[in-house]
Design an enzyme around this catalytic site. Structure first.
Site, short mmCIF file in Angstrom:
data_model
loop_
_atom_site.label_atom_id
_atom_site.label_comp_id
_atom_site.label_asym_id
_atom_site.label_seq_id
_atom_site.Cartn_x
_atom_site.Cartn_y
_atom_site.Cartn_z
CG MET A 10 -1.89 -1.21 1.22
SD MET A 10 -2.80 -1.40 2.77
CE MET A 10 -1.52 -2.07 3.86
CD GLN A 52 -7.05 3.78 0.91
OE1 GLN A 52 -6.69 4.35 -0.12
NE2 GLN A 52 -6.19 3.45 1.86
CB THR A 83 0.15 2.32 4.42
OG1 THR A 83 -0.65 3.44 4.06
CG2 THR A 83 -0.74 1.28 5.07
CG ASN A 84 1.81 7.50 7.49
OD1 ASN A 84 2.09 7.85 8.62
ND2 ASN A 84 2.73 7.35 6.55
CB THR A 85 -4.09 5.94 4.63
OG1 THR A 85 -3.58 7.15 4.07
CG2 THR A 85 -5.61 5.94 4.53
CB CYS A 197 1.70 9.67 2.41
SG CYS A 197 1.46 8.49 1.07
CB THR A 198 4.85 4.89 3.46
OG1 THR A 198 3.73 4.33 2.76
CG2 THR A 198 4.64 4.73 4.95
CD GLU A 199 3.01 5.25 -1.08
OE1 GLU A 199 2.96 4.02 -1.02
OE2 GLU A 199 2.31 6.00 -0.37
#
Length: 231
Positions: A10, A52, A83-85, A197-199
């Site tokens: 994710m 989501q 992932t953060n979300t 956000c991990t991206e």
């Protein structure tokens, strides 16, 4: 060292970073040819994104709980949601197994407080920026003041995450937009910036920004190693 269970995919672009950082940190800690014992369950991200944006959080929670249980059966001894979300359902995921879960917001808050900062800005998906599961935890559990971009800028941040970063597309024009948004947040009083956000760390680095940035991917992955070595 305990076996780290990763709920990944994710996106897989950031999950690769988790795997790299965890093993790199393990080698730094233990030396030689050491690497981390890891099991990963990688979800189908297209399904996750659709749910989501449809607001089907109960279905997403079921998927995440199932992923944690699969990791437990595979021998994981702690859970890391990459992932953060999807920390929106962190409590339910932790309760689905007998394993401890390392919350990304808690790991990040420790680093923020170590720098004695009080007001930080949060960048991430609209879900992370606008809902209370993340910034509320930072405020209530850790006493931090969290600000977010304007409505228009939240749309820009969100769109770049899903339409570019999660697909491995890194554009200089998008980096410039993020830096403009960050500068606006600094002007509004942010002493540091959470890349929630991990991206986002694929696009923005500390060398790009004058105030401290908190790369949640690196912080979370490094803390997972510490936890795996201590429990």
């Amino acid at each position: 060292m305990k076996t780290i269970g990763l709920i990944g995919g994710m996106s897989w672009e950031s999950s690769v970073e988790y795997y790299r950082i965890i093993n790199q940190t393990t080698k730094e800690q233990l030396g030689g040819l050491h690497s981390a014992p890891i099991v990963m369950y990688s979800v189908e991200f297209d399904e996750i994104v659709k749910l989501q944006h449809e607001g089907k959080w109960d279905e997403l929670t079921a998927i995440m709980m199932d992923a944690a249980q699969r990791l437990e059966r595979a021998g994981a001894e702690l859970i890391v949601i990459c992932t953060n979300t999807m920390h929106k359902m962190a409590a339910e995921v932790e309760n689905a197994t007998a394993l401890p879960l390392l919350h990304i917001a808690d790991a990040t808050a420790v680093q923020i407080k170590a720098k004695q900062l009080k007001t930080v800005a949060l960048l991430g998906t609209k879900f992370t920026m606008e809902q209370d599961f993340y910034k509320g935890r930072l405020a209530e559990k850790h006493g931090l003041n969290v600000i977010i971009p304007t409505t228009e800028d939240r749309e820009i941040v969100h769109s770049i995450i899903y339409n570019e970063l999660c697909q491995g597309t890194i554009l200089e024009s998008s980096k410039n937009e993020y830096l403009r948004i960050i500068q606006d947040l600094v002007n509004r009083g942010a002493e540091g910036i959470i890349l929630g956000c991990t991206e986002i760390p694929l696009l923005v680095k500390q060398t790009d920004v004058a105030v401290p940035i908190f790369d949640t991917t690196t912080i979370h992955a490094q803390e997972a190693v510490r936890m795996a070595l201590s429990i």
